[in-house]
Design a protein around this motif. Structure first.
Motif, PDB file in Angstrom:
ATOM      1  N   GLY A 136      -7.552  11.953  -2.033  1.00 50.84           N
ATOM      2  CA  GLY A 136      -7.913  10.959  -3.071  1.00 50.84           C
ATOM      3  C   GLY A 136      -6.818  10.981  -3.968  1.00 50.84           C
ATOM      4  N   ILE A 137      -5.442  11.228  -3.815  1.00 53.21           N
ATOM      5  CA  ILE A 137      -4.302  11.112  -4.478  1.00 53.21           C
ATOM      6  C   ILE A 137      -4.046   9.766  -4.712  1.00 53.21           C
ATOM      7  N   TRP A 138      -4.144   8.969  -3.521  1.00 48.11           N
ATOM      8  CA  TRP A 138      -4.153   7.419  -3.605  1.00 48.11           C
ATOM      9  C   TRP A 138      -5.622   6.879  -3.701  1.00 48.11           C
ATOM     10  N   THR A 139      -5.994   6.136  -4.290  1.00 48.01           N
ATOM     11  CA  THR A 139      -7.305   5.673  -4.671  1.00 48.01           C
ATOM     12  C   THR A 139      -7.583   4.497  -4.020  1.00 48.01           C
ATOM     13  N   ASP A 140      -6.742   3.547  -3.994  1.00 49.94           N
ATOM     14  CA  ASP A 140      -6.908   2.141  -3.159  1.00 49.94           C
ATOM     15  C   ASP A 140      -5.768   1.703  -2.819  1.00 49.94           C
ATOM     16  N   TYR A 141      -5.623   0.687  -2.084  1.00 49.59           N
ATOM     17  CA  TYR A 141      -4.348   0.091  -1.697  1.00 49.59           C
ATOM     18  C   TYR A 141      -4.616  -1.423  -1.220  1.00 49.59           C
ATOM     19  N   GLU A 142      -3.735  -2.286  -1.389  1.00 51.92           N
ATOM     20  CA  GLU A 142      -3.749  -3.639  -0.665  1.00 51.92           C
ATOM     21  C   GLU A 142      -2.383  -3.485   0.185  1.00 51.92           C
ATOM     22  N   ILE A 143      -2.685  -4.136   1.339  1.00 52.41           N
ATOM     23  CA  ILE A 143      -1.442  -4.201   2.356  1.00 52.41           C
ATOM     24  C   ILE A 143      -1.344  -5.664   2.588  1.00 52.41           C
ATOM     25  N   HIS A 144      -0.075  -6.190   2.921  1.00 55.60           N
ATOM     26  CA  HIS A 144       0.083  -7.779   3.242  1.00 55.60           C
ATOM     27  C   HIS A 144       1.289  -7.855   4.197  1.00 55.60           C
ATOM     28  N   GLU A 145       1.159  -8.452   5.020  1.00 56.68           N
ATOM     29  CA  GLU A 145       2.454  -8.672   6.104  1.00 56.68           C
ATOM     30  C   GLU A 145       3.554  -9.405   5.288  1.00 56.68           C
ATOM     31  N   TRP A 146       4.658  -9.097   5.550  1.00 54.81           N
ATOM     32  CA  TRP A 146       5.763  -9.398   4.561  1.00 54.81           C
ATOM     33  C   TRP A 146       7.010 -10.164   5.654  1.00 54.81           C
ATOM     34  N   THR A 147       7.467 -11.410   5.242  1.00 57.78           N
ATOM     35  CA  THR A 147       8.365 -11.982   5.849  1.00 57.78           C
ATOM     36  C   THR A 147       9.644 -11.808   4.941  1.00 57.78           C
ATOM     37  N   GLN A 148      10.608 -11.032   5.591  1.00 56.95           N
ATOM     38  CA  GLN A 148      11.918 -10.613   4.903  1.00 56.95           C
ATOM     39  C   GLN A 148      12.638 -11.885   5.170  1.00 56.95           C
ATOM     40  N   VAL A 149      13.343 -12.272   4.059  1.00 52.27           N
ATOM     41  CA  VAL A 149      14.162 -13.219   4.289  1.00 52.27           C
ATOM     42  C   VAL A 149      15.732 -12.803   4.189  1.00 52.27           C
ATOM     43  N   TYR A 150      15.908 -11.781   3.132  1.00 50.57           N
ATOM     44  CA  TYR A 150      17.135 -11.236   3.130  1.00 50.57           C
ATOM     45  C   TYR A 150      16.847  -9.928   2.917  1.00 50.57           C
TER      46      TYR A 150
END
Length: 93
Positions: free
Chosen positions: A79-93
């Motif tokens: 419970g130290i981190w209480t929530d999160y969002e995760i998104h696939e990332w397209t790295q350009v640089y």
């Protein structure tokens, strides 16, 4: 099914009184993220300066595997981190 590794951005929130509450878990957390970084499963991680949010970039085969990396962390499990969002990332640089 592709075996190409992808990058996933994670924004999460810390609990209140994070400095006190994380203390019993901190060394295990640091050892875990160091091992993930050294193995290439984690590119970066850290808190915002005000200790309200955490940002990370994980490397995994898919979003389910990235979620497993986040949720295997002792900070999530306690419970130290209480929530999160995760998104696939397209790295350009």
């Amino acid at each position: 099914m592709s075996t190409e590794l992808k990058k996933f951005l994670v924004w999460g929130s810390y609990c209140e009184n994070v400095l006190e509450k994380r203390a019993p878990f901190r060394q295990v957390h640091l050892d875990n993220i160091k091992a993930m970084y050294e193995s290439g499963r984690l590119l970066t991680i850290g808190p915002t300066q005000d200790l309200t949010k955490v940002f990370a970039v994980y490397v995994a085969i898919d979003i389910a595997a990235a979620r497993q990396l986040v949720e295997a962390d002792i900070y999530w499990q306690n419970g130290i981190w209480t929530d999160y969002e995760i998104h696939e990332w397209t790295q350009v640089y």
